[in-house]
Design a protein around this motif. Sequence first.
Motif, short mmCIF file in Angstrom:
data_model
loop_
_atom_site.label_atom_id
_atom_site.label_comp_id
_atom_site.label_asym_id
_atom_site.label_seq_id
_atom_site.Cartn_x
_atom_site.Cartn_y
_atom_site.Cartn_z
N TRP A 191 0.83 -1.21 0.00
CA TRP A 191 0.00 0.00 0.00
C TRP A 191 0.86 1.27 0.00
N ASP A 192 2.19 1.08 0.02
CA ASP A 192 3.11 2.22 -0.09
C ASP A 192 3.58 2.39 -1.53
N SER A 193 4.10 1.30 -2.10
CA SER A 193 4.72 1.37 -3.42
C SER A 193 4.63 0.02 -4.12
N THR A 194 4.06 0.00 -5.29
CA THR A 194 4.04 -1.20 -6.13
C THR A 194 4.28 -0.82 -7.57
N PHE A 195 4.62 -1.82 -8.38
CA PHE A 195 4.82 -1.63 -9.81
C PHE A 195 3.95 -2.62 -10.58
N LEU A 196 3.25 -2.10 -11.58
CA LEU A 196 2.45 -2.93 -12.47
C LEU A 196 3.31 -3.27 -13.68
N CYS A 197 3.54 -4.55 -13.90
CA CYS A 197 4.38 -5.01 -15.01
C CYS A 197 3.56 -5.81 -16.01
N GLN A 198 4.03 -5.80 -17.24
CA GLN A 198 3.40 -6.61 -18.28
C GLN A 198 4.49 -7.21 -19.15
N GLY A 199 4.34 -8.49 -19.45
CA GLY A 199 5.28 -9.17 -20.33
C GLY A 199 4.53 -9.96 -21.38
N GLU A 200 5.29 -10.46 -22.36
CA GLU A 200 4.70 -11.24 -23.45
C GLU A 200 5.20 -12.68 -23.38
N PHE A 201 4.31 -13.61 -23.67
CA PHE A 201 4.70 -15.02 -23.73
C PHE A 201 5.41 -15.30 -25.05
N ASN A 202 6.53 -16.02 -24.99
CA ASN A 202 7.18 -16.46 -26.22
C ASN A 202 6.70 -17.87 -26.56
N GLY A 203 7.31 -18.48 -27.57
CA GLY A 203 6.87 -19.78 -28.03
C GLY A 203 7.04 -20.89 -27.01
N GLN A 204 7.94 -20.68 -26.06
CA GLN A 204 8.18 -21.68 -25.02
C GLN A 204 7.34 -21.42 -23.75
N GLU A 259 -13.50 10.76 -5.08
CA GLU A 259 -12.90 10.83 -3.75
C GLU A 259 -13.44 9.66 -2.94
N ALA A 260 -13.07 8.49 -3.36
CA ALA A 260 -13.49 7.24 -2.75
C ALA A 260 -12.44 6.20 -3.08
N GLU A 261 -12.45 5.11 -2.35
CA GLU A 261 -11.47 4.06 -2.54
C GLU A 261 -12.08 2.89 -3.31
N ILE A 262 -11.56 2.63 -4.51
CA ILE A 262 -11.88 1.40 -5.24
C ILE A 262 -10.60 0.56 -5.18
N GLY A 263 -10.33 0.06 -4.03
CA GLY A 263 -9.09 -0.66 -3.80
C GLY A 263 -8.98 -1.10 -2.36
N TYR A 264 -7.85 -1.69 -2.02
CA TYR A 264 -7.68 -2.30 -0.70
C TYR A 264 -6.20 -2.44 -0.38
N PRO A 265 -5.85 -2.52 0.88
CA PRO A 265 -4.47 -2.84 1.24
C PRO A 265 -4.23 -4.33 1.02
N HIS A 266 -3.13 -4.66 0.39
CA HIS A 266 -2.89 -6.03 -0.05
C HIS A 266 -2.35 -6.91 1.08
N TRP A 267 -3.22 -7.19 2.07
CA TRP A 267 -2.85 -8.09 3.15
C TRP A 267 -2.94 -9.54 2.71
N VAL A 268 -4.00 -9.86 1.98
CA VAL A 268 -4.22 -11.23 1.53
C VAL A 268 -4.41 -11.24 0.02
N PHE A 269 -4.22 -12.41 -0.56
CA PHE A 269 -4.41 -12.57 -2.00
C PHE A 269 -5.88 -12.84 -2.32
#
Length: 630
Positions: A191-204, A259-269
């Motif tokens: 809830w402090d700092s995260t990064f959203l990453c995206q990758g591509e699948f190769n043939g393997q 001005e509302a939260e559409i989200g949550y602190p990531h305590w659990v998956f």
Amino acid sequence: MVELAEYGTWSSPITSDLIVAGTVGLSSPSFHGENIYWLESRPLEGGRNVIVKYSPDGTTEDVTPFPFNVRSRVHEYGGGAFVVYKDTVYFTNFQDQRVYVQKIGEKPQPLTPENKLRYADFCVDTLRNRLICVAEAHFSSPPENTIVAISLDTGKITTLSRGADFYSSPRVSPDGSKLAWLQWNHPHMPWDSTFLCQGEFNGQGEIENIRVIAGGDNESICQPEFSPQGVLYFSSDRSQWWNLYRWQGETVKAVYPLEAEIGYPHWVFGESVYGFSHQEEIICAYTQRGCWYLAKIDLSRQQFYPISLPFTTINYLRVKDKEILFIGSAPHQPSAVVKMNLAQGEYHILKQSSNLDIDEGYISTPQAIEFPTSNGKTAYAWYYPPRNKDFQAPEGTKPPLLVKSHGGPTAMTSPAYNLRIQYWTSRGFALVDVNYGGSTGYGRQYRERLYGQWGITDVEDCVNAAKYLVEKGLVDGNKLAISGSSAGGYTTLAALTFHDTFKAGASYYGVSDLEILAQDTHKFESHYLDKLIGNYPEAKEVYRARSPLYHIDRLSCPVIFFQGLEDKIVPPSQAERMYQALKQKGIDTEYITFPDEQHGFRKAENIKKALDSEYFFYMRVFGLRPTGVR
């Protein structure tokens, strides 16, 4: 006839036996074809988590047989422990943390080998017939966190991404060409700092061309999701509120600022607050001032439409075409699995956490309060007045007050149906559940009030909540108690040590020595205190100054401790040392342990013992004598 009796002594039908016998925990609902699945936590089965299947004809059946317990230990808090694919359930079993495969009606079989890996947060890579999930390897200390793929044919495990300290929320694009996920590094919490990453699948089936889409040192992201068209959406607090954004045309665009939260602190998956009913419509849950609501966002028209529902908490929202699933609750509505048809505007309760028929004359309705606190600021809480239709107190008297400090501390309390709260109010206690500075649900700025101030801001807000109610003439200022679990247990001990407001307190697996917590806890929270207090050991003196254990001379009121002896998050030594120090000083204290519990109590007999022991402890301290328990 209404009986005259002192506040706090009233006999109540809401007993600890009733609570543990008539209540189950509900989480993780999901659609699969015509069927619906969810997870039940059952105190009467030792806290075992069971996958339940709900069929279109309204019947339910247990999927996972005894002794299987569907619960992950990734980050110790777990969550996201199962997924259903092609009428087959894949789940993490608590005892060995292996992934099991179970065709409906057959016995579970292990999919992954016996090793020191834990798994959570599953999604299905249908193109390659495999699961993708977060793995936590305990081959060394600290454990290594990765994203892995597990072949559904062979159980072979392939690592897709590694190198970050933590991962969560892997999501495969609809065409199977891309994978999105979240990652973050120490010393940050998600809830402090995260990064959203995206990758591509190769043939393997490996990941390449990885890029960072969003995130940074002062941006928290949760729940990445691909739309039906393959557009990547996510929730970010870059505006100081968790709002929805999308990655489109190489830029990040806001969906609908609130001005509302559409989200949550990531305590659990596995948590979810939005989904797509179709490519141009999002259904989302959002919170404002501690209450949850439901809404529809029309993406083509950029319009926001609230959906009227009688629920004040909404969790685990799932969306499938014009139907939604969620776990909902309200002050007079037990937590339930709810299915709603959006087109018809009708909802149906599929399963309630409690089927107890309790007269509303014993149920206290929470009242939202805002009260002044330190430095000219305002804090928030839910106030529950005493209520029992069978009793009234002598004229001119006021009830004892129990202040509840929630855990986290980056968590929140909502006005949900909670029999453990009603246990107190139906006996003549007033209760105030405090969303102190640092709590989620009021924006990032409110959450950051606790940075560098843990043990100060949270404590002062709990103290000021009690003082506010005393000044309003609602409670007895000579009968104030405070109780909390985990981080809330630390707030409780700090309030009792550094202030003289409260006359008694209860610490459930709480922290007494911040130094020990900094040196001896699990990986997920091992740097949590860096922002809440300061870097250790550089700020060692601050840690000692705020640790109740080092200031026993300032604590002079009775305290009761409850502790699971298998707790890896707050080890038993935290309670033991505090208890022994108080005992040596001659302070009235009790220490109740549970050898078979971890961080939080799951077994019926232990929940019952803790609740009743806390009540009778206060009775003795306040010089009250219960009229009886029925």
